[in-house]
Design a protein around this motif. Structure first.
Motif, PDB file in Angstrom:
ATOM      1  N   GLU A   7      65.565   1.033  36.816  1.00 38.21           N
ATOM      2  CA  GLU A   7      66.605   0.569  37.699  1.00 38.21           C
ATOM      3  C   GLU A   7      66.234   0.746  39.176  1.00 38.21           C
ATOM      4  OE1 GLU A   7      69.626  -0.793  36.791  1.00 38.21           O
ATOM      5  OE2 GLU A   7      68.949  -0.689  34.724  1.00 38.21           O
ATOM      6  N   GLN A   8      65.056   1.321  39.447  1.00 39.67           N
ATOM      7  CA  GLN A   8      64.733   1.621  40.843  1.00 39.67           C
ATOM      8  C   GLN A   8      64.486   0.343  41.664  1.00 39.67           C
ATOM      9  OE1 GLN A   8      63.333   3.099  38.267  1.00 39.67           O
ATOM     10  NE2 GLN A   8      63.497   5.302  38.497  1.00 39.67           N
ATOM     11  N   LEU A   9      63.703  -0.570  41.106  1.00 38.68           N
ATOM     12  CA  LEU A   9      63.325  -1.762  41.861  1.00 38.68           C
ATOM     13  C   LEU A   9      64.428  -2.811  41.803  1.00 38.68           C
ATOM     14  CD1 LEU A   9      60.806  -2.595  43.386  1.00 38.68           C
ATOM     15  CD2 LEU A   9      59.853  -3.468  41.265  1.00 38.68           C
ATOM     16  N   PHE A  10      64.967  -3.052  40.627  1.00 43.76           N
ATOM     17  CA  PHE A  10      66.061  -4.010  40.429  1.00 43.76           C
ATOM     18  C   PHE A  10      67.110  -3.382  39.518  1.00 43.76           C
ATOM     19  CE2 PHE A  10      62.195  -6.783  40.701  1.00 43.76           C
ATOM     20  CZ  PHE A  10      62.471  -7.328  41.951  1.00 43.76           C
ATOM     21  N   LYS A  11      68.376  -3.623  39.851  1.00 42.46           N
ATOM     22  CA  LYS A  11      69.452  -3.192  38.948  1.00 42.46           C
ATOM     23  C   LYS A  11      69.523  -4.169  37.781  1.00 42.46           C
ATOM     24  CE  LYS A  11      72.170  -0.949  42.538  1.00 42.46           C
ATOM     25  NZ  LYS A  11      71.467  -1.402  43.768  1.00 42.46           N
ATOM     26  N   SER A  12      69.857  -3.670  36.605  1.00 36.44           N
ATOM     27  CA  SER A  12      69.893  -4.521  35.420  1.00 36.44           C
ATOM     28  C   SER A  12      71.071  -5.498  35.438  1.00 36.44           C
ATOM     29  CB  SER A  12      70.000  -3.667  34.152  1.00 36.44           C
ATOM     30  OG  SER A  12      68.824  -2.907  34.015  1.00 36.44           O
ATOM     31  N   LYS A  13      72.130  -5.145  36.163  1.00 39.69           N
ATOM     32  CA  LYS A  13      73.340  -5.978  36.170  1.00 39.69           C
ATOM     33  C   LYS A  13      73.061  -7.285  36.925  1.00 39.69           C
ATOM     34  CE  LYS A  13      78.273  -5.370  37.202  1.00 39.69           C
ATOM     35  NZ  LYS A  13      78.532  -6.370  38.226  1.00 39.69           N
ATOM     36  N   ALA A  14      73.322  -8.426  36.247  1.00 43.80           N
ATOM     37  CA  ALA A  14      73.086  -9.724  36.882  1.00 43.80           C
ATOM     38  C   ALA A  14      73.988  -9.870  38.105  1.00 43.80           C
ATOM     39  CB  ALA A  14      73.359 -10.841  35.883  1.00 43.80           C
ATOM     40  N   GLY A  15      73.401 -10.247  39.219  1.00 35.86           N
ATOM     41  CA  GLY A  15      74.167 -10.440  40.450  1.00 35.86           C
ATOM     42  C   GLY A  15      74.217  -9.213  41.334  1.00 35.86           C
ATOM     43  N   ALA A  16      73.698  -8.092  40.848  1.00 36.68           N
ATOM     44  CA  ALA A  16      73.811  -6.845  41.608  1.00 36.68           C
ATOM     45  C   ALA A  16      72.661  -6.645  42.603  1.00 36.68           C
ATOM     46  CB  ALA A  16      73.866  -5.658  40.650  1.00 36.68           C
ATOM     47  N   ASN A  17      71.664  -7.538  42.560  1.00 37.47           N
ATOM     48  CA  ASN A  17      70.508  -7.350  43.437  1.00 37.47           C
ATOM     49  C   ASN A  17      70.554  -8.322  44.612  1.00 37.47           C
ATOM     50  OD1 ASN A  17      68.860  -5.405  41.753  1.00 37.47           O
ATOM     51  ND2 ASN A  17      69.217  -7.052  40.287  1.00 37.47           N
ATOM     52  N   LYS A  18      70.185  -7.824  45.767  1.00 37.54           N
ATOM     53  CA  LYS A  18      70.120  -8.681  46.945  1.00 37.54           C
ATOM     54  C   LYS A  18      68.641  -8.951  47.224  1.00 37.54           C
ATOM     55  CE  LYS A  18      72.518  -9.068  51.388  1.00 37.54           C
ATOM     56  NZ  LYS A  18      71.459  -9.681  52.182  1.00 37.54           N
ATOM     57  N   PHE A  19      68.214 -10.171  46.971  1.00 40.29           N
ATOM     58  CA  PHE A  19      66.802 -10.505  47.137  1.00 40.29           C
ATOM     59  C   PHE A  19      66.530 -10.983  48.553  1.00 40.29           C
ATOM     60  CE2 PHE A  19      67.474 -10.681  42.631  1.00 40.29           C
ATOM     61  CZ  PHE A  19      66.308 -10.169  42.107  1.00 40.29           C
ATOM     62  N   SER A  20      65.343 -10.722  49.028  1.00 45.55           N
ATOM     63  CA  SER A  20      64.981 -11.140  50.378  1.00 45.55           C
ATOM     64  C   SER A  20      63.490 -11.466  50.426  1.00 45.55           C
ATOM     65  CB  SER A  20      65.318  -9.997  51.348  1.00 45.55           C
ATOM     66  OG  SER A  20      64.379  -9.916  52.399  1.00 45.55           O
ATOM     67  N   MET A  21      63.173 -12.677  50.879  1.00 41.36           N
ATOM     68  CA  MET A  21      61.750 -13.053  51.009  1.00 41.36           C
ATOM     69  C   MET A  21      61.052 -12.159  52.029  1.00 41.36           C
ATOM     70  SD  MET A  21      60.797 -15.168  48.775  1.00 41.36           S
ATOM     71  CE  MET A  21      59.117 -15.184  49.370  1.00 41.36           C
ATOM     72  N   GLN A  22      61.830 -11.697  53.009  1.00 42.84           N
ATOM     73  CA  GLN A  22      61.270 -10.795  54.017  1.00 42.84           C
ATOM     74  C   GLN A  22      60.722  -9.529  53.346  1.00 42.84           C
ATOM     75  OE1 GLN A  22      61.168 -11.436  57.303  1.00 42.84           O
ATOM     76  NE2 GLN A  22      60.293  -9.464  57.898  1.00 42.84           N
ATOM     77  N   LEU A  48      57.721 -10.360  51.018  1.00 42.39           N
ATOM     78  CA  LEU A  48      56.470 -10.527  51.778  1.00 42.39           C
ATOM     79  C   LEU A  48      55.907  -9.190  52.248  1.00 42.39           C
ATOM     80  CD1 LEU A  48      57.431 -13.721  53.763  1.00 42.39           C
ATOM     81  CD2 LEU A  48      55.335 -13.482  52.439  1.00 42.39           C
ATOM     82  N   GLN A  49      56.792  -8.211  52.389  1.00 37.84           N
ATOM     83  CA  GLN A  49      56.328  -6.880  52.796  1.00 37.84           C
ATOM     84  C   GLN A  49      55.867  -6.038  51.610  1.00 37.84           C
ATOM     85  OE1 GLN A  49      59.275  -4.919  55.277  1.00 37.84           O
ATOM     86  NE2 GLN A  49      59.535  -6.784  56.465  1.00 37.84           N
ATOM     87  N   GLY A  50      55.868  -6.638  50.422  1.00 42.98           N
ATOM     88  CA  GLY A  50      55.365  -5.918  49.261  1.00 42.98           C
ATOM     89  C   GLY A  50      56.426  -5.161  48.497  1.00 42.98           C
ATOM     90  N   GLU A  51      57.692  -5.509  48.730  1.00 43.11           N
ATOM     91  CA  GLU A  51      58.760  -4.879  47.953  1.00 43.11           C
ATOM     92  C   GLU A  51      59.332  -5.907  46.980  1.00 43.11           C
ATOM     93  OE1 GLU A  51      61.506  -2.594  50.369  1.00 43.11           O
ATOM     94  OE2 GLU A  51      60.028  -2.515  51.956  1.00 43.11           O
ATOM     95  N   GLN A  52      60.266  -5.484  46.136  1.00 49.61           N
ATOM     96  CA  GLN A  52      60.899  -6.340  45.120  1.00 49.61           C
ATOM     97  C   GLN A  52      59.805  -7.074  44.322  1.00 49.61           C
ATOM     98  OE1 GLN A  52      63.792  -8.570  47.467  1.00 49.61           O
ATOM     99  NE2 GLN A  52      65.249  -6.891  47.268  1.00 49.61           N
TER     100      GLN A  52
END
Lengths: 154, 191
Positions: B134-149, B152-156
């Motif tokens: 659960e550290q990188l992404f929460k399992s619950k659909a819709g609970a994650n806020k994705f960002s290309m920024q 691109l910095q090597g996260e998500q």
């Protein structure tokens, strides 16, 4: 005369197309994803370590090492040292002379150009910010890969 | 001195050669043959003076036999696995439970770029659930806020994509679902 310059033009077009085509040959980067580890190597008078991801993923899925061995997805973020490896942790789980070559073969892993910084080679962050910038990723944001309940080999 | 007809013929052959070259270069076979891997001695990170270079496997020897890709290591690793060309081990500890999930998640539902259809299956054949949750992404659909920024910095997604999985220049491989068409019913809607 008119025809000969056309021939020259045709030859030039041909040469240009050959150049474009040879330039268009994709320069494959096998080393895309290779990890250079230099937390302690330079200081110890050893060449830094090159970890070839491509070689290992032919034989192991990501989860084998990033779950069972608890290796975090972060170049230089695992504080691997020779003591831990000889103890059977990290690389030492396989590089023990039974699955893969043992630690006596120093040069096979310690094979990078001296002074090469810790990095994920060819990675986007490396290309954007230069080698070593992956360290800018905050520890809080980097994933913990050990299984939460059972835990990997630590 | 060559005749006018001879010159015309030579021009004709030149253009024919040019057209053939272009045609050959555009075929997938040629694209596959065009894959080149730098020898270790020239890859920029290995020390050319290292004694290891005589012993380590050259990437071209291993990778030229695997399905082609257009970016990254020039190997389509998912295809290599699915076609049975490689059969990498799933675990090192015998007690490790191997988990594979076959659910697609639709992401970027409100963005401007095409929708992202994230396939769990292709990811979980390589990775364990715990590598991302659960550290990188929460399992619950819709609970994650994705960002290309952040990516691109090597996260998500950027932890792997742009690092060892296909790079971030391959926009359409993630942004793969047109917005103006009916969305796949089987997929779960995320954020």
């Amino acid at each position: 005369m008119n025809a000969s310059w056309r021939e020259v033009a045709a030859c030039a077009a041909l040469a240009a197309s050959v150049m474009v085509l040879s330039g268009g040959v994709r320069e494959a980067r096998a080393e895309y994803g290779d990890v250079v580890m230099n937390n302690y190597s330079d200081g110890a008078g050893m060449r830094p370590v090159v970890f070839p991801h491509w070689f290992h993923r032919v034989r192991f899925r990501c989860k084998a090492c990033h779950t069972d061995l608890g290796i975090k997805f972060k170049a230089g973020g695992n504080e691997i040292n020779m003591l831990k490896i000889i103890d059977g942790q990290y690389c030492g789980a396989c590089h023990n002379g039974s699955v893969a070559w043992s630690v006596e073969n120093c040069d096979l892993c310690h094979s990078a150009k001296p002074g090469t910084p810790t990095q994920l080679h060819e990675s986007t962050i490396n290309l954007l910010g230069g080698p070593g910038t992956s360290a800018a990723v905050t520890p809080a944001a980097s994933p913990m890969t050990a299984k939460p309940a059972t835990g990997g080999r630590k | 001195m060559r005749s006018r007809r001879g010159r015309r013929r030579s021009r004709y052959y030149l253009w024919l050669l040019l057209a053939t070259l272009i045609l050959i270069a555009r075929t997938p076979v040629a694209a596959d043959m065009a894959r080149r891997w730098l020898p270790l001695v020239k890859d920029g990170i290995h020390d050319p003076k290292s004694p290891a270079l005589r012993l380590l496997q050259q990437p071209g020897e291993a990778l030229s036999r695997l399905p082609a890709d257009v970016a990254g290591s020039q190997v389509n690793w998912t295809a290599a696995l699915e076609q049975g060309r490689i059969n990498p081990r799933t675990n090192i500890l015998p007690e490790t439970k191997i988990r594979v999930l076959d659910t697609d998640i639709l992401l970027n539902l409100r963005g401007g770029t095409p929708i992202v259809r994230f396939p769990h299956r292709q990811h979980t054949v390589w990775l364990d659930c715990g590598n991302c949750h659960e550290q990188l992404f929460k399992s619950k659909a819709g609970a994650n806020k994705f960002s290309m920024q952040l990516i691109l910095q090597g996260e998500q997604c950027g932890v792997c994509h742009g690092a060892v999985a296909f790079p971030l220049t391959q926009c359409g491989r993630c942004h793969n679902t047109a917005r103006d068409k009916p969305l796949p019913a089987a997929a779960v809607r995320g954020s």
